[in-house]
Design a protein around this motif. Structure first.
Motif, mmCIF file in Angstrom:
data_model
loop_
_atom_site.group_PDB
_atom_site.id
_atom_site.type_symbol
_atom_site.label_atom_id
_atom_site.label_comp_id
_atom_site.label_asym_id
_atom_site.label_seq_id
_atom_site.Cartn_x
_atom_site.Cartn_y
_atom_site.Cartn_z
ATOM 1 N N ASP A 28 8.275 6.766 10.715
ATOM 2 C CA ASP A 28 6.627 7.265 10.427
ATOM 3 C C ASP A 28 5.457 7.311 9.917
ATOM 4 O O ASP A 28 4.583 7.001 9.356
ATOM 5 C CB ASP A 28 5.822 7.600 12.312
ATOM 6 C CG ASP A 28 6.218 6.255 12.993
ATOM 7 O OD1 ASP A 28 7.163 5.548 12.949
ATOM 8 O OD2 ASP A 28 6.492 7.051 14.894
ATOM 9 N N ARG A 29 5.860 8.944 9.736
ATOM 10 C CA ARG A 29 5.389 9.488 8.622
ATOM 11 C C ARG A 29 5.160 8.785 7.383
ATOM 12 O O ARG A 29 4.168 8.521 7.019
ATOM 13 C CB ARG A 29 5.573 11.367 8.527
ATOM 14 C CG ARG A 29 4.894 11.386 7.047
ATOM 15 C CD ARG A 29 3.660 11.913 7.618
ATOM 16 N NE ARG A 29 3.004 12.118 5.975
ATOM 17 C CZ ARG A 29 1.366 12.654 5.629
ATOM 18 N NH1 ARG A 29 0.866 12.422 7.392
ATOM 19 N NH2 ARG A 29 0.908 13.335 5.010
ATOM 20 N N TYR A 30 6.339 8.572 6.533
ATOM 21 C CA TYR A 30 6.432 7.704 5.231
ATOM 22 C C TYR A 30 4.975 5.873 5.590
ATOM 23 O O TYR A 30 4.947 5.957 4.466
ATOM 24 C CB TYR A 30 8.023 7.449 5.497
ATOM 25 C CG TYR A 30 8.150 6.552 3.558
ATOM 26 C CD1 TYR A 30 8.017 6.925 2.419
ATOM 27 C CD2 TYR A 30 8.588 5.135 4.429
ATOM 28 C CE1 TYR A 30 8.456 5.737 1.370
ATOM 29 C CE2 TYR A 30 8.382 4.824 2.664
ATOM 30 C CZ TYR A 30 8.553 4.682 1.547
ATOM 31 O OH TYR A 30 8.576 4.144 0.925
ATOM 32 N N ILE A 31 4.886 5.468 6.426
ATOM 33 C CA ILE A 31 4.745 3.842 6.799
ATOM 34 C C ILE A 31 3.294 4.732 6.109
ATOM 35 O O ILE A 31 2.653 3.848 5.687
ATOM 36 C CB ILE A 31 5.455 3.501 7.382
ATOM 37 C CG1 ILE A 31 6.558 3.429 7.891
ATOM 38 C CG2 ILE A 31 4.093 2.500 7.551
ATOM 39 C CD1 ILE A 31 7.192 2.627 8.792
ATOM 40 N N ALA A 32 2.702 6.244 7.100
ATOM 41 C CA ALA A 32 1.856 5.990 7.451
ATOM 42 C C ALA A 32 1.227 6.127 5.171
ATOM 43 O O ALA A 32 0.068 6.477 5.584
ATOM 44 C CB ALA A 32 1.413 6.963 7.891
ATOM 45 N N GLU A 33 1.772 7.163 5.367
ATOM 46 C CA GLU A 33 1.678 7.859 3.915
ATOM 47 C C GLU A 33 0.911 6.790 2.549
ATOM 48 O O GLU A 33 0.603 6.249 2.120
ATOM 49 C CB GLU A 33 2.545 8.154 2.890
ATOM 50 C CG GLU A 33 2.373 9.909 3.326
ATOM 51 C CD GLU A 33 4.217 10.753 3.228
ATOM 52 O OE1 GLU A 33 4.173 11.817 3.585
ATOM 53 O OE2 GLU A 33 4.994 10.071 2.138
ATOM 54 N N HIS A 34 2.004 5.048 2.601
ATOM 55 C CA HIS A 34 1.328 4.672 1.861
ATOM 56 C C HIS A 34 0.452 3.053 2.716
ATOM 57 O O HIS A 34 0.307 2.648 1.838
ATOM 58 C CB HIS A 34 3.235 3.693 1.828
ATOM 59 C CG HIS A 34 3.816 4.704 1.153
ATOM 60 N ND1 HIS A 34 3.932 4.313 -0.625
ATOM 61 C CD2 HIS A 34 5.186 5.716 1.066
ATOM 62 C CE1 HIS A 34 4.850 5.188 -0.925
ATOM 63 N NE2 HIS A 34 5.349 5.585 0.228
ATOM 64 N N ARG A 35 0.217 3.634 3.433
ATOM 65 C CA ARG A 35 -1.389 3.164 3.555
ATOM 66 C C ARG A 35 -3.139 3.628 2.017
ATOM 67 O O ARG A 35 -3.727 2.650 1.324
ATOM 68 C CB ARG A 35 -2.780 3.603 4.690
ATOM 69 C CG ARG A 35 -1.628 2.919 5.836
ATOM 70 C CD ARG A 35 -2.676 3.682 7.279
ATOM 71 N NE ARG A 35 -2.849 2.699 8.275
ATOM 72 C CZ ARG A 35 -2.426 3.061 9.496
ATOM 73 N NH1 ARG A 35 -2.764 4.249 9.420
ATOM 74 N NH2 ARG A 35 -2.707 1.985 9.960
ATOM 75 N N THR A 36 -1.573 4.626 1.300
ATOM 76 C CA THR A 36 -2.215 4.532 0.063
ATOM 77 C C THR A 36 -1.886 3.652 -0.549
ATOM 78 O O THR A 36 -3.029 3.564 -1.502
ATOM 79 C CB THR A 36 -1.816 6.701 -0.584
ATOM 80 O OG1 THR A 36 -3.228 7.422 0.797
ATOM 81 C CG2 THR A 36 -2.768 6.058 -1.588
ATOM 82 N N SER A 37 -0.576 4.208 -0.956
ATOM 83 C CA SER A 37 -0.215 2.794 -2.604
ATOM 84 C C SER A 37 -0.932 1.339 -1.727
ATOM 85 O O SER A 37 -1.644 -0.002 -2.719
ATOM 86 C CB SER A 37 0.787 2.993 -1.880
ATOM 87 O OG SER A 37 1.322 2.499 -0.455
ATOM 88 N N ALA A 38 -1.250 1.127 -0.606
ATOM 89 C CA ALA A 38 -1.848 -0.420 -0.257
ATOM 90 C C ALA A 38 -3.206 -0.531 -0.608
ATOM 91 O O ALA A 38 -3.746 -1.542 -1.196
ATOM 92 C CB ALA A 38 -1.541 -0.202 1.246
#
Length: 300
Positions: free
Chosen positions: A142-152
């Motif tokens: 979950d943490r990984y997916i949340a981190e990639h709001r940045t790359s989005a």
């Protein structure tokens, strides 16, 4: 008195993130091919790719550009990551595609299309890594997916509208499935990935190595993707065993040797920040990579 020395810039994610540890794993290459297979199932998205490039002649370049973007945004400085994002947004803003059935003209930077590409990539990276033996708890995933709001955000998406957990990602895929199909454009991508044009001297290597990569990436797709493509895949348990065997073999290659391949994002990041920031799978079990839960920023 001189001014205090400024601390090195850790970039957008930094060594405390799950992303920092996971993106250095060699299975990310197989995950990238899985992402291509999955992305091609959205007719509007894949049409934008094929109408703006000769995919069969530039597919390797496209894959390498994607890998370079991921490497820069993961391990580069904040400035380098923001610059890479601005470059992608500028290119996308100039490109469009035409629906052959309706004649509709649309931009490839439509939020819905950018979101599909983003989610297909993140799902592929996470699925292949975990299935191949890269140990992540559900909270870390979950943490990984949340981190990639940045790359989005870097590609032009509103981070608040991007899935930030496994539950939200699964809900997104469920909602978009009625739009997916293996149309003519998807068949072009499928044909290339199964039989990429290869110089005569490299045909044996294609048979020995690439076939394994492409088959494994395809087999790792979700069952609905196999149904759309019309080709069966082994049972999930068999695929997981093959992913684990491949992951185990690739991880036996010393990291320092793997990271020598250009453009050496990881080596440059470690040189900038210090040897203690070297990515390693076991670090996802340490205090550094695990925060209280999916959220913003890095551990203090």
């Amino acid at each position: 008195m001189g001014s205090p020395e400024q601390a090195p810039d850790p970039g957008l994610f930094g060594p405390d993130s799950v992303t920092w540890q996971m993106h250095a794993d060699p299975m990310m290459w197989i995950a990238g091919v899985r992402a291509l297979y999955l992305q091609a199932l959205h007719p509007r998205a894949v049409r934008g790719v094929l109408q703006n490039s000769d995919f069969r002649r530039d597919a390797w370049g496209r894959l390498m550009r994607t890998a370079s973007f991921v490497g820069t945004t993961t391990y580069g400085t904040t400035e380098a990551a923001e610059r890479a994002g601005a470059r992608v947004r500028k290119i996308h803003s100039r490109l469009g595609a035409t629906d052959p059935d309706t004649g509709e003209r649309y931009g490839v930077d439509e939020p819905a299309l950018l979101l599909w590409v983003h989610c297909a990539e993140i799902d592929s990276y996470l699925h292949v890594a975990r299935s191949s033996g890269f140990r992540l708890t559900d909270a870390q995933a979950d943490r990984y997916i949340a981190e990639h709001r940045t790359s989005a955000r870097l590609v032009g998406l509103d981070p608040d509208r991007v899935p930030g957990s496994r539950r939200e990602l699964a809900a997104y895929f469920e909602s978009v499935r009625p739009e997916l199909a293996a149309g003519p454009e998807a068949r072009v991508v499928d044909d290339f990935l199964r039989r990429p044009p290869t110089p005569a001297l490299l045909v044996p290597a294609r048979a020995l190595l690439w076939r394994h990569v492409a088959h494994l990436a395809y087999d790792a797709l979700p069952p609905y993707a196999h149904t759309l493509y019309g080709r069966p895949a082994p049972a999930p348990a068999v695929v997981t065993r093959r992913l684990r065997a491949t992951g185990t073999a690739l991880r036996l290659v010393p990291a320092w040797l793997r990271w020598q391949l250009p453009p050496k994002h990881v080596l440059r990041a470690v040189a900038r920040l210090g040897p203690e920031t070297r990515p390693a799978p076991y670090k996802t079990g340490s205090r550094l990579a695990i925060l209280d839960g999916p959220g913003e920023g890095a551990a203090s």
